[in-house]
Design a protein around this motif. Sequence first.
Motif, PDB file in Angstrom:
ATOM      1  N   ILE A  42       0.837  -1.204   0.000  1.00 52.14           N
ATOM      2  CA  ILE A  42       0.000   0.000   0.000  1.00 52.14           C
ATOM      3  C   ILE A  42       0.874   1.256   0.000  1.00 52.14           C
ATOM      4  O   ILE A  42       0.625   2.210  -0.747  1.00 52.14           O
ATOM      5  N   VAL A  43       1.904   1.267   0.837  1.00 55.12           N
ATOM      6  CA  VAL A  43       2.801   2.431   0.901  1.00 55.12           C
ATOM      7  C   VAL A  43       3.514   2.633  -0.430  1.00 55.12           C
ATOM      8  O   VAL A  43       3.669   3.765  -0.907  1.00 55.12           O
ATOM      9  N   LEU A  44       3.954   1.532  -1.053  1.00 53.70           N
ATOM     10  CA  LEU A  44       4.621   1.639  -2.364  1.00 53.70           C
ATOM     11  C   LEU A  44       3.673   2.231  -3.405  1.00 53.70           C
ATOM     12  O   LEU A  44       4.066   3.092  -4.209  1.00 53.70           O
ATOM     13  N   LEU A  45       2.419   1.799  -3.386  1.00 50.73           N
ATOM     14  CA  LEU A  45       1.431   2.343  -4.315  1.00 50.73           C
ATOM     15  C   LEU A  45       1.237   3.835  -4.085  1.00 50.73           C
ATOM     16  O   LEU A  45       1.219   4.635  -5.040  1.00 50.73           O
ATOM     17  N   PHE A  46       1.117   4.243  -2.826  1.00 52.83           N
ATOM     18  CA  PHE A  46       0.941   5.666  -2.508  1.00 52.83           C
ATOM     19  C   PHE A  46       2.165   6.475  -2.922  1.00 52.83           C
ATOM     20  O   PHE A  46       2.046   7.633  -3.347  1.00 52.83           O
ATOM     21  N   LEU A  47       3.348   5.873  -2.787  1.00 54.63           N
ATOM     22  CA  LEU A  47       4.583   6.558  -3.198  1.00 54.63           C
ATOM     23  C   LEU A  47       4.601   6.754  -4.709  1.00 54.63           C
ATOM     24  O   LEU A  47       4.942   7.846  -5.209  1.00 54.63           O
ATOM     25  N   ILE A  48       4.219   5.718  -5.455  1.00 50.06           N
ATOM     26  CA  ILE A  48       4.185   5.806  -6.914  1.00 50.06           C
ATOM     27  C   ILE A  48       3.171   6.845  -7.378  1.00 50.06           C
ATOM     28  O   ILE A  48       3.414   7.604  -8.324  1.00 50.06           O
ATOM     29  N   CYS A  49       2.034   6.880  -6.674  1.00 56.85           N
ATOM     30  CA  CYS A  49       0.973   7.828  -7.052  1.00 56.85           C
ATOM     31  C   CYS A  49       1.292   9.257  -6.637  1.00 56.85           C
ATOM     32  O   CYS A  49       0.571  10.195  -7.033  1.00 56.85           O
ATOM     33  N   GLY A  50       2.330   9.451  -5.846  1.00 54.12           N
ATOM     34  CA  GLY A  50       2.718  10.794  -5.437  1.00 54.12           C
ATOM     35  C   GLY A  50       1.991  11.308  -4.212  1.00 54.12           C
ATOM     36  O   GLY A  50       2.069  12.496  -3.891  1.00 54.12           O
ATOM     37  N   TYR A  51       1.303  10.406  -3.490  1.00 55.80           N
ATOM     38  CA  TYR A  51       0.567  10.835  -2.292  1.00 55.80           C
ATOM     39  C   TYR A  51       1.496  11.014  -1.098  1.00 55.80           C
ATOM     40  O   TYR A  51       1.143  11.729  -0.145  1.00 55.80           O
ATOM     41  N   ILE A  52       2.615  10.340  -1.107  1.00 56.83           N
ATOM     42  CA  ILE A  52       3.640  10.519  -0.075  1.00 56.83           C
ATOM     43  C   ILE A  52       5.000  10.642  -0.760  1.00 56.83           C
ATOM     44  O   ILE A  52       5.162  10.231  -1.915  1.00 56.83           O
ATOM     45  N   GLN A  53       5.962  11.180  -0.045  1.00 58.36           N
ATOM     46  CA  GLN A  53       7.322  11.336  -0.565  1.00 58.36           C
ATOM     47  C   GLN A  53       8.287  10.459   0.237  1.00 58.36           C
ATOM     48  O   GLN A  53       7.951  10.005   1.340  1.00 58.36           O
ATOM     49  N   VAL A  54       9.466  10.251  -0.316  1.00 54.88           N
ATOM     50  CA  VAL A  54      10.478   9.449   0.384  1.00 54.88           C
ATOM     51  C   VAL A  54      10.792  10.080   1.735  1.00 54.88           C
ATOM     52  O   VAL A  54      11.006   9.385   2.735  1.00 54.88           O
ATOM     53  N   GLU A  55      10.816  11.413   1.773  1.00 57.13           N
ATOM     54  CA  GLU A  55      11.098  12.101   3.038  1.00 57.13           C
ATOM     55  C   GLU A  55      10.052  11.756   4.098  1.00 57.13           C
ATOM     56  O   GLU A  55      10.367  11.648   5.291  1.00 57.13           O
ATOM     57  N   SER A  56       8.802  11.582   3.665  1.00 53.63           N
ATOM     58  CA  SER A  56       7.740  11.225   4.614  1.00 53.63           C
ATOM     59  C   SER A  56       7.995   9.850   5.219  1.00 53.63           C
ATOM     60  O   SER A  56       7.759   9.632   6.418  1.00 53.63           O
ATOM     61  N   ILE A  57       8.473   8.924   4.396  1.00 53.56           N
ATOM     62  CA  ILE A  57       8.767   7.574   4.884  1.00 53.56           C
ATOM     63  C   ILE A  57       9.908   7.626   5.892  1.00 53.56           C
ATOM     64  O   ILE A  57       9.848   6.988   6.956  1.00 53.56           O
ATOM     65  N   LEU A  58      10.952   8.382   5.584  1.00 54.80           N
ATOM     66  CA  LEU A  58      12.098   8.485   6.495  1.00 54.80           C
ATOM     67  C   LEU A  58      11.688   9.142   7.810  1.00 54.80           C
ATOM     68  O   LEU A  58      12.120   8.714   8.893  1.00 54.80           O
ATOM     69  N   ASN A  59      10.865  10.169   7.729  1.00 55.94           N
ATOM     70  CA  ASN A  59      10.409  10.839   8.955  1.00 55.94           C
ATOM     71  C   ASN A  59       9.565   9.900   9.812  1.00 55.94           C
ATOM     72  O   ASN A  59       9.668   9.885  11.042  1.00 55.94           O
ATOM     73  N   ALA A  60       8.703   9.106   9.165  1.00 55.23           N
ATOM     74  CA  ALA A  60       7.880   8.157   9.917  1.00 55.23           C
ATOM     75  C   ALA A  60       8.737   7.082  10.572  1.00 55.23           C
ATOM     76  O   ALA A  60       8.432   6.605  11.667  1.00 55.23           O
ATOM     77  N   ALA A  61       9.836   6.704   9.909  1.00 58.59           N
ATOM     78  CA  ALA A  61      10.706   5.638  10.434  1.00 58.59           C
ATOM     79  C   ALA A  61      11.414   6.057  11.714  1.00 58.59           C
ATOM     80  O   ALA A  61      11.784   5.200  12.532  1.00 58.59           O
ATOM     81  N   ILE A  62      11.630   7.346  11.893  1.00 57.00           N
ATOM     82  CA  ILE A  62      12.329   7.805  13.101  1.00 57.00           C
ATOM     83  C   ILE A  62      11.373   8.529  14.050  1.00 57.00           C
ATOM     84  O   ILE A  62      11.812   9.253  14.942  1.00 57.00           O
ATOM     85  N   THR A  63      10.073   8.306  13.847  1.00 49.54           N
ATOM     86  CA  THR A  63       9.091   8.885  14.764  1.00 49.54           C
ATOM     87  C   THR A  63       9.304   8.346  16.171  1.00 49.54           C
ATOM     88  O   THR A  63       9.540   7.158  16.360  1.00 49.54           O
ATOM     89  N   LYS A  64       9.202   9.223  17.131  1.00 54.49           N
ATOM     90  CA  LYS A  64       9.458   8.856  18.518  1.00 54.49           C
ATOM     91  C   LYS A  64       8.566   7.707  18.987  1.00 54.49           C
ATOM     92  O   LYS A  64       9.004   6.800  19.701  1.00 54.49           O
ATOM     93  N   SER A  65       7.295   7.707  18.561  1.00 57.57           N
ATOM     94  CA  SER A  65       6.366   6.671  19.012  1.00 57.57           C
ATOM     95  C   SER A  65       6.769   5.288  18.502  1.00 57.57           C
ATOM     96  O   SER A  65       6.596   4.292  19.202  1.00 57.57           O
TER      97      SER A  65
END
Length: 594
Positions: A42-65
Amino acid sequence: MLEGFYAFTETYDLYITGISLIWMVFALIRGKRNPSYVFAGIVLLFLICGYIQVESILNAAITKSVLLIFIVVALSAAINRNMNLDLYLDRVLGGIRSPILFLGVLCMLVALISSVFNNTPVVIILIPYMMKMAEKYEIAPSKLLIPLSFAAILGGMLTLIGTSTNLVLNGLIAGSGLPEFGFADFLLPGSLVVIAGVLYLMTLGYYLLPQRAFNFKKKQDAVRKYFVEAKIPAASALSGLSLSESGLKEYKGVSLIELIRGSRSFEVVASRNMILQEGDRLIFSGSLTDVMQINAEERKLEFIAEKRLAHENKVEFVEISIPTNSSLDGKRVNETNFRQRYGATILAVHRNSEDLSGRIGELQLKSGDLLIVVPHINLTDALRADFYILSNVTQEQQPLSQKIKLGLGLVAIITAALIVQLDLFLTLGLILTLAVVLGFTSIQEIKNEFRLNLFVILVSSLLVGEVFMSTGLANEVSSWILNAVLPYGFNGVVLGLMLFTTLLTSFITNVAAVSIAFPLAYSISATTGIPSEALFLAVAFAASAAFMTPIGYQTNLLIMAPGDYRFKDFFKAGAPLTLIYLGVIWGYLYFIYT
C-alpha cells in the motif's frame, strides 16, 4: 507521460485511496499474505501515485512513538529473562482456595503487569502456570486461559506504553500537530475497564466459559495434536510388511494419515495393502508423547530430528510459537534454512483447528503455529529472538547486588523524570541504558528484539493514516458516518466511532484499525467541535477491544490450543465483555467531555 499519470492520480485520489484501503482490509482479514507485505504494498502504491514522498517515509521511520515501542519491547524481554514470574505469583496466590477468587486476583495482577510490559510474553510465561493451577482446583484450563488473555488486553489500556496501539495513535496525533497523550492519561479510564472486566470474568464470564474435560495425568504436550514426520530406516522391522500388517494404525492416540514415497503421496485408507520400503516417510497426527511410544519396544522408525546431539546425545524438545508479523509467515519450511539459521530441527507442527498433510519440509508456516524443535546444542539467540519460547527454560539470574543497583537506579531515574519533567522516550531510554550497564541485557539482545516486519507495519500505519487524511477521503467517510449518527449527538458519534473501530480490530490488526479510525476521529472532531481527545480515546480503547474473535489478538491465538477452545467460545465470552468495556468508556467520555 508522467505528468499525465500524476494528473490522473490527483484527479481520482479519493477513489484510488478508497479502493486501496478496502483491499488492505480484505487482505488482512483473509490472512493469505504477511501483514507487513500488505502494508508495504500500500505504501509503495501511494509513493508511486505521489501521495507521499520518500522524506515522509524516512520521517515516519524515526518517529518517537515507533522507536518507543521497540524500547518497551527490549525492556520487557530483559525483565522476562531475569524474573521468575511463576515464583512470585505462587507466593501471592498459592494460599487461595477458591478458583474464582484466584482468578480475580490473578487477572488484576496480570493487568498491572501488562500495563508496562509486552503482554504477549506475559501470557506465554503464565500458560503453564495456569495449567498447573487448573489441576490444583480440579477445573478445566478452559475456565482460566481466556481470562488470562483478556486480562492482559485490559491491562494494556492502563498506560500509554501498555500496548503498541496507544503509541501508534500518539504518533498519529503528534504528526497532526495536536497535543499528545501523557503517560497517565489512560490511567483512570483504563482502571475502570480493568475493574469492570475482572468483575465480569469472575461472575457471568466464568460461567459462560466452556468446561471441557481434561486429563491432568498427561503432560501439557499431550494436549495438542501434532503433525509429525518419520521415515523407515535401514534394517527396520517394518520393511517388507504391508501397512495393514505393520500395526502402525493400531497405536492408541496416534493416527497415521499419509505415506510418502519419493515425490508421491498415498492416503492410508486406500493403501492398506501397500508394502513398506526403506526410505518411506510416514505422516502421523497425535500427541507428541503417544507418537514417541511407537519406538518404545524396538527401533522401527526414525524421526526426522533424531541425530547425535550434545548433552550426552539426549534429545531435548523445546516448544516454540511463531509470533504475529514473523518473517517466516507464509514461507515453506525448506525455504527458511531453519537448521542453519536457528541451530535446531523441526520435529513436529501444530496448527489449531486445521488438519495438516505432506512432508514437514513442504509445509507452509503461519503465525500462531506451534513447533516442537530439537536444538542441536542449545537455544540460540536467533531462536529466542524470532520465536516465543513456550517450554520452561532456565532463566538468567543476576546477583542480588546487581538487582539492588538496578532498583536504586530506577528510583533515581523516575524521581529525576518527575522533578525535571523528562519525556517518556528519554526516561525509558535511560532505564534501558541502565539495564545494559548492569548486565540485565546486552546490545546484541536488544538488536535481536528488533523485528523488521513489525517495524514496517508501524511505519506504514502512520503513512496510511496520513494519506487517508491528506487526500480528503477521511472527510468524505466521516461525513457519511455523521449523517447516520449526528442526530443522536455526542452519544451517537462516540458509540458509532467505537463500534466501527471494534469491528475493524476484531478481524485485522489493531494497529491497522487505528490507522483507519484516527483520520475519521480527526475529521469528525473538526466538523462537530467534539473535543478531539474524547474521540481519540474512543478510538484507542475500541482498537484494543479484541475479545470476540481469536484472530483479533496474538494472546487469544496462543491460548486456543492449550484451552481446547473453539471460535464460538471467544464470541460467547467476549461479546458481553465488549459491550461492558465499550459502555464503561462511553460513560467515562460522556461524564468528562460533556
